[in-house]
Design a protein around this motif. Structure first.
Motif, mmCIF file in Angstrom:
data_model
loop_
_atom_site.group_PDB
_atom_site.id
_atom_site.type_symbol
_atom_site.label_atom_id
_atom_site.label_comp_id
_atom_site.label_asym_id
_atom_site.label_seq_id
_atom_site.Cartn_x
_atom_site.Cartn_y
_atom_site.Cartn_z
ATOM 1 N N ARG A 38 -38.561 -5.759 42.301
ATOM 2 C CA ARG A 38 -39.267 -4.507 42.562
ATOM 3 C C ARG A 38 -38.311 -3.558 43.263
ATOM 4 O O ARG A 38 -37.238 -3.946 43.702
ATOM 5 C CB ARG A 38 -40.507 -4.765 43.433
ATOM 6 C CG ARG A 38 -41.515 -5.727 42.820
ATOM 7 C CD ARG A 38 -42.197 -5.089 41.601
ATOM 8 N NE ARG A 38 -43.105 -6.004 40.948
ATOM 9 C CZ ARG A 38 -42.873 -6.664 39.821
ATOM 10 N NH1 ARG A 38 -41.727 -6.515 39.205
ATOM 11 N NH2 ARG A 38 -43.760 -7.465 39.290
ATOM 12 N N TRP A 39 -38.704 -2.293 43.400
ATOM 13 C CA TRP A 39 -37.816 -1.289 43.978
ATOM 14 C C TRP A 39 -37.324 -1.657 45.374
ATOM 15 O O TRP A 39 -36.144 -1.436 45.671
ATOM 16 C CB TRP A 39 -38.474 0.090 43.973
ATOM 17 C CG TRP A 39 -38.389 0.699 42.609
ATOM 18 C CD1 TRP A 39 -39.413 0.922 41.744
ATOM 19 C CD2 TRP A 39 -37.208 1.131 41.935
ATOM 20 N NE1 TRP A 39 -38.946 1.456 40.568
ATOM 21 C CE2 TRP A 39 -37.591 1.605 40.658
ATOM 22 C CE3 TRP A 39 -35.860 1.163 42.268
ATOM 23 C CZ2 TRP A 39 -36.673 2.100 39.743
ATOM 24 C CZ3 TRP A 39 -34.954 1.656 41.353
ATOM 25 C CH2 TRP A 39 -35.365 2.119 40.112
ATOM 26 N N THR A 43 -33.385 -1.876 46.107
ATOM 27 C CA THR A 43 -32.773 -1.064 47.155
ATOM 28 C C THR A 43 -31.939 -1.927 48.085
ATOM 29 O O THR A 43 -30.807 -1.559 48.432
ATOM 30 C CB THR A 43 -33.861 -0.307 47.951
ATOM 31 O OG1 THR A 43 -34.641 0.466 47.040
ATOM 32 C CG2 THR A 43 -33.251 0.591 49.001
#
Length: 180
Positions: A38-39, A43
């Motif tokens: 997921r983001w 990140t």
């Protein structure tokens, strides 16, 4: 050998004593997967990648000095013990962060740096960024193949990288043995 034995007992324990869904998730993680990415994970990984690449780029002259052995590195004024520990700790932290997010994806670190070194030479100022790009390209290709080869099921990415990496590693080993 010890690692394989421990992995076998871990897999057996998960399969025998674990719940079916949990067992499947753990087995997928042990082969490496971007499926749950997921983001926030992406990140974290991007920050780790950029930070590690910057740190290693500052260490290129040290890494180049190590290519000639510890004695040569010492004669060039490098504190060998300190440099070795700093690089070891940085590498361990990068590896831990990557494995925590995506699982242990094999053969990328075993094959890509050697192939890039064959193409570009031993200078770390060029070798490190190109290795990062080539490794990312391999992961992109492997992830695409993992998601498209069998449309109903995603193949663990570690299976794809092992399928690509094993023949490459054998080639590199045979090439090295031929030189010796």
């Amino acid at each position: 050998a010890v690692g394989q034995l421990c992995a076998a007992f871990t897999s057996l324990s998960i399969m025998v004593f674990g719940e079916r869904d949990v067992s499947r998730m753990v087995m997928n993680w042990t082969l490496g997967s971007f499926a749950g990415m997921r983001w926030p994970n992406a990140t974290v990984m991007l920050c780790c990648a950029i930070t590690s690449l910057l740190v290693l780029l500052f260490a290129t002259s040290t890494l180049d000095a190590f290519a000639f052995g510890e004695t040569s590195a010492r004669s060039l004024g490098i504190n060998v013990t300190r440099a070795r520990w700093v690089l070891l700790i940085i590498t361990a932290l990068i590896t831990a962060a990557t494995v925590a997010v995506a699982g242990p994806i094999g053969f990328v670190g075993l094959t890509i740096p050697h192939l890039v070194r064959i193409a570009t030479g031993p200078g770390h100022r060029t070798l490190l960024p190109l290795t990062a790009l080539a490794g990312a390209a391999l992961m992109l290709v492997a992830d695409t193949l993992a998601r498209t080869l069998r449309p109903s099921t995603e193949i663990p990415i570690g299976v794809i990288t092992a399928t690509i990496g094993t023949p490459v590693l054998v080639f590199l080993l045979r090439r090295q043995a031929g030189r010796s």
